[in-house]
Design an enzyme around this catalytic site. Structure first.
Site, short mmCIF file in Angstrom:
data_model
loop_
_atom_site.label_atom_id
_atom_site.label_comp_id
_atom_site.label_asym_id
_atom_site.label_seq_id
_atom_site.Cartn_x
_atom_site.Cartn_y
_atom_site.Cartn_z
N HIS A 53 0.85 -1.19 0.00
CA HIS A 53 0.00 0.00 0.00
C HIS A 53 0.89 1.24 0.00
O HIS A 53 1.80 1.35 0.81
CB HIS A 53 -0.91 0.02 1.24
CG HIS A 53 -1.72 1.26 1.37
ND1 HIS A 53 -1.54 2.17 2.38
CD2 HIS A 53 -2.72 1.75 0.59
CE1 HIS A 53 -2.40 3.17 2.23
NE2 HIS A 53 -3.12 2.94 1.16
N SER A 54 0.63 2.15 -0.93
CA SER A 54 1.35 3.41 -0.99
C SER A 54 2.84 3.16 -1.17
O SER A 54 3.25 2.47 -2.10
CB SER A 54 1.05 4.23 0.26
OG SER A 54 1.57 5.54 0.15
N LEU A 55 3.66 3.65 -0.28
CA LEU A 55 5.11 3.46 -0.39
C LEU A 55 5.49 1.99 -0.33
O LEU A 55 6.51 1.58 -0.88
CB LEU A 55 5.82 4.24 0.73
CG LEU A 55 7.34 4.19 0.76
CD1 LEU A 55 7.93 4.78 -0.51
CD2 LEU A 55 7.88 4.93 1.99
N SER A 57 4.18 -0.42 -1.93
CA SER A 57 4.22 -0.99 -3.29
C SER A 57 5.54 -0.67 -3.97
O SER A 57 6.08 -1.49 -4.73
CB SER A 57 3.04 -0.45 -4.12
OG SER A 57 3.11 0.96 -4.22
#
Length: 588
Positions: free
Chosen positions: A350-352, A354
């Site tokens: 999720h977010s960073l 990924s």
């Protein structure tokens, strides 16, 4: 005086005269009255601290039964460990404590519960201690057997419980500062409600989780320790994601479950924020942080700075190494606890998170597909040497032919791996313009407000066409000659002309409607080998309230995935279709 003697004294003083309907001795006891008593059915609970308040949560029915069987096995409870919650927690029966297996978490107290109380301001019932519950049960048994009620008991905290009858039992609290010369406890304050047995209190008890695990998913969080707007940890958010998946398996894969084709998907969180900030970096940050607007600066240090940490060579390597080692550690431990596991492993970021996972996968030294033993832990390592260039990354993904497009558009690795969501497909297939895949609603079709918006668009087009036709007819009627002799013939000619032109009008309308329908039908698009030829970019349908102001709900949309049935169903569908298992009814 011992506690047993004082308890007996309380019972003897509670109601010295027998009830008119009761017998005066055990010898005259009607045996039918004794048969009215049935032992209480216990249920096991554990205590969690939620919003700085103790909350007692019931184990699911299967775990509670396992704990009760272990408790009643006759063996010494010391050293007995019972796995619960799908194997994610262990209960040490002798200690009455619950410990997390895969992540760090404060241990929770466990209790075998039979009696509960709740005040007016309490949201949930609270169980009495096991020892005092046993005293309550013995008193209740005597009251039922002898048909003698209005029994009074004093709790270890000097609180008074009165059993008026099987349906009315109350708990009085002493007023703070009162002494033995004050008013009696039965006259003080509003009493709490007392209930016997978990079946008599309002509490949700789940059935449990399937034992079979088909697939394992590691979930890596983004910046900061909080993963949603309620400032919950990655563990709490993944717990919600897992719970939603269990519900969707029952509703959308019901046939496969009934045929015992599937079990469940296990989601385990991977935490890198805590190890990073435990290296002493927080102490250095605190020394250089200004004292003004303290809360905002503390929030910035805890969250936004994670992005800058990842852009620095030192801390980037620390973060990547932490994620890789955590996944290897958890996977090894998972196999030890699930030796029969034969499923696949996926990673979700999720977010960073990924971006971290992408960098780990593109810098693998060895292919995971070359492992000799399927049960061997996937040894995830990050190359300590020079990082690969964008051209080398594309070559490993078999997308070398698109490097010229990236170079032409001046897209380097730094621009491509932004932690906020951007599309990938337009860069993979630059010659074709198409929208990202709209994730279907978990109940099928589109959300109501989206269908309403499209319906209104069609309706406005139909009204526009009909209005133009009506105006054309009205204009012709105004310009007709008023002579009766010519009126009939002109009307006939006009009618014939309209009939001749009507197919054209109908065809125009049909053409417009067809064009709308064509716009809705998305032709199959091949996006190369990056995802086996399947689509890559997906987008959630906006909720009705989000359609009013997309900027206002921008942050919420970035953090809404954890409880999104649509997102979870997409993940389950992608996982199980590789095993030849599909939804009961395809979503449109």
């Amino acid at each position: 005086m011992s506690s047993a003697e004082s308890q007996q004294e309380q019972l003897s003083q509670s109601d010295p005269s027998p009830s008119p309907n009761s017998c005066s001795s055990f010898e005259l006891l009607d045996m039918d009255a004794g048969s009215l008593y049935e032992p209480v059915s216990p249920h096991w609970f554990y205590c969690k601290i939620i919003d700085s308040k103790e909350t007692w949560i019931p184990f699911n029915s299967e775990d509670s039964q396992k704990l009760e069987e272990a408790y009643g096995s006759g063996k010494n409870c010391d050293g007995r460990v019972v796995p619960t919650d799908g194997g994610r927690y262990d209960v040490h029966l002798g200690e009455r404590m619950r410990y997390a297996v895969y992540w760090d978490e404060l241990a929770s107290e466990v209790r075998r519960c039979t009696w509960f109380y709740k005040g007016d301001k309490d949201n949930k019932y609270v169980p009495y201690s096991e020892s005092f519950s046993q005293v309550l049960e013995e008193t209740y048994m005597l009251a039922v057997t002898l048909d003698e009620w209005k029994k009074k008991l004093e709790s270890p905290n000097r609180e008074i419980i009165i059993l008026h009858n099987p349906k009315l039992m109350v708990h009085y609290q002493p007023v703070a500062g009162s002494d033995e010369w004050g008013s009696t406890p039965t006259e003080q304050g509003r009493p709490r409600t007392v209930k016997r047995g978990v079946e008599n209190i309002s509490v949700d008890i789940h059935c449990g989780e399937p034992l079979q695990i088909d697939h394992l998913v590691f979930v890596v969080h983004g910046i900061g320790p909080a993963c949603d707007l309620r400032f919950r940890s990655i563990v709490q958010c993944v717990n919600d994601f897992r719970s939603v998946s269990l519900n969707l398996l029952q509703t959308h894969f019901k046939k496969a479950q009934e045929n015992q084709q599937i079990g469940r998907v296990e989601f385990l969180p991977v935490n890198w924020h805590s190890p990073l900030h435990s290296t002493g970096v927080d102490v250095d940050l605190q020394r250089i942080t200004l004292p003004s607007i303290n809360r905002l600066r503390h929030f910035t240090n805890d969250t936004i700075l994670d992005v800058f940490f990842y852009n620095s060579p030192t801390y980037c390597q620390t973060i990547v190494d932490t994620v890789a080692s955590e996944m290897n550690r958890i996977y090894t431990l998972f196999l030890q606890r699930n030796p029969d596991f034969k499923g696949g492993v996926s990673i979700a970021g999720h977010s960073l998170g990924s971006l971290i996972l992408f960098d780990i996968l593109t810098n693998q030294k060895d292919s995971l597909g070359d492992m000799d033993n399927e049960k061997d832990a996937p040894n995830i390592v990050m190359d300590q040497g020079d990082t690969l260039t964008l051209e080398e990354d594309l070559k490993k993904l078999q997308l070398s032919e698109f490097f010229s497009v990236f170079e032409k558009e001046k897209v380097d690795k730094e621009a491509l791996f932004d932690p906020v969501a951007y599309r990938i497909e337009p860069m993979v297939v630059p010659g074709v313009e198409f929208e990202p895949m709209l994730i279907p609603h978990h109940k099928g079709r589109k959300r109501m407000h989206l269908e309403l918006r499209e319906g209104l668009t069609r309706m406005s087009m139909d009204l526009k066409n009909n209005l133009l036709g009506s105006l054309r007819m009205a204009w012709k009627s105004f310009t007709r000659a008023p002579y009766p002799a010519l009126q009939a013939s002109e009307t006939t000619e006009e009618t014939e002309a309209e009939c001749e032109s009507s197919p054209e009008k109908l065809s125009d309308v049909n053409t417009e409607e067809t064009s709308v329908a064509v716009k809705e039908e998305v032709p199959p698009i091949n996006v190369g080998m990056l995802n086996g030829g399947q689509r890559i970019d997906y987008v959630l349908q906006e909720k009705p309230i989000e359609s009013f102001n997309e900027y206002l709900f921008a942050l919420q949309s970035h953090l809404c995935y954890w409880e999104s049935e649509d997102t979870v169903l997409l993940v389950l569908k992608e996982i199980y279709q590789t095993q030849g298992i599909f939804l009961d009814q395809p979503l449109q």
